[in-house]
Motif scaffolding. Structure first.
Motif, mmCIF file in Angstrom:
data_model
loop_
_atom_site.group_PDB
_atom_site.id
_atom_site.type_symbol
_atom_site.label_atom_id
_atom_site.label_comp_id
_atom_site.label_asym_id
_atom_site.label_seq_id
_atom_site.Cartn_x
_atom_site.Cartn_y
_atom_site.Cartn_z
ATOM 1 N N VAL A 118 0.141 -1.079 0.361
ATOM 2 C CA VAL A 118 -0.115 0.348 -0.156
ATOM 3 C C VAL A 118 1.145 1.540 0.346
ATOM 4 C CG1 VAL A 118 -1.466 1.642 1.185
ATOM 5 C CG2 VAL A 118 -1.417 -0.981 1.281
ATOM 6 N N ARG A 119 0.902 2.255 -1.141
ATOM 7 C CA ARG A 119 1.243 3.149 -0.832
ATOM 8 C C ARG A 119 1.042 4.623 -0.457
ATOM 9 N NH1 ARG A 119 6.853 2.217 -2.484
ATOM 10 N NH2 ARG A 119 6.649 0.206 -4.659
ATOM 11 N N GLY A 120 -0.189 4.385 -0.429
ATOM 12 C CA GLY A 120 -1.347 6.105 0.726
ATOM 13 C C GLY A 120 -2.629 5.391 0.742
ATOM 14 N N GLY A 121 -3.419 6.373 2.046
ATOM 15 C CA GLY A 121 -4.254 6.015 2.158
ATOM 16 C C GLY A 121 -4.893 7.137 2.070
ATOM 17 N N LEU A 122 -6.110 7.080 2.203
ATOM 18 C CA LEU A 122 -7.208 8.141 1.955
ATOM 19 C C LEU A 122 -8.347 7.922 3.014
ATOM 20 C CD1 LEU A 122 -8.805 11.000 1.199
ATOM 21 C CD2 LEU A 122 -9.542 10.036 -0.434
ATOM 22 N N LEU A 123 -8.230 7.655 4.572
ATOM 23 C CA LEU A 123 -9.286 7.143 5.151
ATOM 24 C C LEU A 123 -10.418 8.148 5.851
ATOM 25 C CD1 LEU A 123 -6.655 6.086 7.153
ATOM 26 C CD2 LEU A 123 -7.932 4.374 5.530
ATOM 27 N N LEU A 124 -11.584 7.890 5.432
ATOM 28 C CA LEU A 124 -12.938 9.030 5.970
ATOM 29 C C LEU A 124 -14.051 8.707 6.830
ATOM 30 C CD1 LEU A 124 -14.058 11.821 4.578
ATOM 31 C CD2 LEU A 124 -15.090 10.298 2.932
ATOM 32 N N SER A 125 -13.937 9.473 7.279
ATOM 33 C CA SER A 125 -14.953 9.487 8.477
ATOM 34 C C SER A 125 -14.755 7.994 9.114
ATOM 35 C CB SER A 125 -16.478 9.309 7.819
ATOM 36 O OG SER A 125 -16.203 11.008 7.494
ATOM 37 N N GLY A 126 -14.393 7.463 9.908
ATOM 38 C CA GLY A 126 -13.444 5.988 10.228
ATOM 39 C C GLY A 126 -13.423 6.176 11.590
ATOM 40 N N LEU A 127 -13.497 4.709 11.974
ATOM 41 C CA LEU A 127 -13.318 4.462 13.865
ATOM 42 C C LEU A 127 -12.075 3.936 13.680
ATOM 43 C CD1 LEU A 127 -16.777 3.581 15.095
ATOM 44 C CD2 LEU A 127 -15.129 6.422 15.754
ATOM 45 N N TYR A 128 -11.243 3.870 14.571
ATOM 46 C CA TYR A 128 -9.637 2.842 14.090
ATOM 47 C C TYR A 128 -9.309 2.578 15.229
ATOM 48 C CZ TYR A 128 -10.369 6.354 10.183
ATOM 49 O OH TYR A 128 -10.367 7.263 9.162
ATOM 50 N N ASP A 129 -10.157 2.587 16.784
ATOM 51 C CA ASP A 129 -9.673 1.220 17.358
ATOM 52 C C ASP A 129 -11.773 1.556 18.359
ATOM 53 O OD1 ASP A 129 -10.195 1.297 20.188
ATOM 54 O OD2 ASP A 129 -9.038 2.787 21.372
ATOM 55 N N LEU A 130 -12.482 0.017 17.760
ATOM 56 C CA LEU A 130 -12.737 -0.267 18.246
ATOM 57 C C LEU A 130 -13.503 -0.728 19.594
ATOM 58 C CD1 LEU A 130 -13.382 -0.165 15.108
ATOM 59 C CD2 LEU A 130 -13.202 -2.220 15.486
ATOM 60 N N ARG A 131 -12.788 -0.088 20.424
ATOM 61 C CA ARG A 131 -12.849 -1.038 22.219
ATOM 62 C C ARG A 131 -14.349 -0.281 22.638
ATOM 63 N NH1 ARG A 131 -7.584 0.028 24.634
ATOM 64 N NH2 ARG A 131 -7.873 2.010 23.490
ATOM 65 N N PRO A 132 -14.843 1.428 21.983
ATOM 66 C CA PRO A 132 -15.758 1.680 22.986
ATOM 67 C C PRO A 132 -17.168 1.214 21.671
ATOM 68 C CG PRO A 132 -14.029 3.526 21.941
ATOM 69 C CD PRO A 132 -13.668 2.084 21.412
ATOM 70 N N LEU A 133 -17.116 0.634 20.637
ATOM 71 C CA LEU A 133 -18.130 -0.213 20.260
ATOM 72 C C LEU A 133 -18.370 -1.385 21.055
ATOM 73 C CD1 LEU A 133 -17.635 0.306 15.947
ATOM 74 C CD2 LEU A 133 -18.633 1.983 18.296
#
Length: 292
Positions: free
Chosen positions: A169-184
């Protein structure tokens, strides 16, 4: 369930029912229009155990750089068919779009979704040349749950077992995400996600070592507070290792901001083009280094 967490992670409550329905319909309508006249290959089974499929859109005479895009839907709705609305405007600029399906909750656990999307990325890197893709220039992206799953393809530690390099992977476009799922674990979404503290930790890219590739971490102006906060937190975590840009898109909500990727005049679209361009520079640098 904790009421404070429920409110912070309720993206659906940030828009009216009419707005939500209109945006969901626009995803499919605009995707159908975008691919109607594009060269492509559809329905490719990328993962034999699950039978999940991907589509490739916007092929040309020469191998093209790739935007590998993962749909959102809070891990339980939508599909690759709702996620190709940017394919025609990218194709006009010499970029192919790969849209990916994955199993949905509650039938599919989140760790299995992560495995499937990583398998899709590995398939593209291993077989994309046969389908007109420049596999040295893969940029990943997604919105909401798709941003989370795209981020899991960027973090190190899984690639060797999949037979691909950590630089796939050469790059990333991350939009409106959740990246730490522990609160869920303590949110209404866990009614269909069935996360435990352990599994939530294991599928949280914010708790992994950061990638070394450039990333744009974007959020809409009108986000639920948990989504906005997690974007800022991921940016702080990742920016210490690689080029990370935090972008707030004005006058957009959690759902319609994704459609900006079909608008060439938008900052989000320009950010994606910048990432694709940066992938060319990264590959040139790699080849020069290999030559030495």
């Amino acid at each position: 369930m904790r009421p404070d967490i429920a409110e912070a992670y309720d993206a659906r409550a940030t828009v009216s029912g009419t707005t939500f329905d209109a945006v969901m319909a626009a995803y499919r309508r605009r995707s159908d229009t975008a691919v109607a006249r594009l060269a492509g290959t559809t329905g490719i089974v990328y993962d034999r155990p699950s039978g999940q499929r991907l589509d490739i859109w916007g092929l040309g005479d020469e191998p093209r750089p790739v935007f590998f895009v993962v749909h959102g839907g809070y891990w339980r709705m939508l599909s690759r068919a709702d996620t190709a609305f940017m394919a025609d405007v990218l194709a006009a600029r010499g970029i192919a779009t790969v849209t990916v399906d994955y199993g949905l909750a509650p039938a599919t656990p989140v760790p299995e979704m992560v495995r499937q999307v990583r398998s899709a990325l590995a398939w593209v890197w291993q077989h994309g040349r046969e389908h007109g893709l420049d596999t040295d220039r893969i940029v990943v992206g997604g919105s909401s749950a798709g941003a989370h799953l795209a981020a899991t393809t960027m973090v190190p530690g899984w690639q060797n077992a999949a037979g691909i390099p950590e630089t796939a992977v050469r790059g990333g476009l991350l939009l409106s995400g959740l990246y730490d799922l522990r609160p869920l674990v303590h949110a209404p979404a866990n009614e269909w996600l069935h996360l435990t503290g352990e599994t939530a930790h294991s599928v949280s890219p914010a708790l992994s070592a950061p990638p070394t590739t450039p990333t744009v971490i974007a959020r809409a102006e009108h986000e639920a507070s948990g989504f906005a906060r997690q974007s800022a937190d991921l940016h702080r975590h990742w920016s210490g290792v690689a080029d990370s840009r935090l972008l707030t898109v004005p006058r957009r909500n959690h759902f319609d901001v994704f459609l900006d990727l079909a608008e060439p005049a938008s900052e989000l679209f320009r950010s994606l083009l910048d990432l694709v361009q940066a992938s060319a520079l990264a590959e040139t640098t790699r080849r020069r280094g290999a030559g030495r």
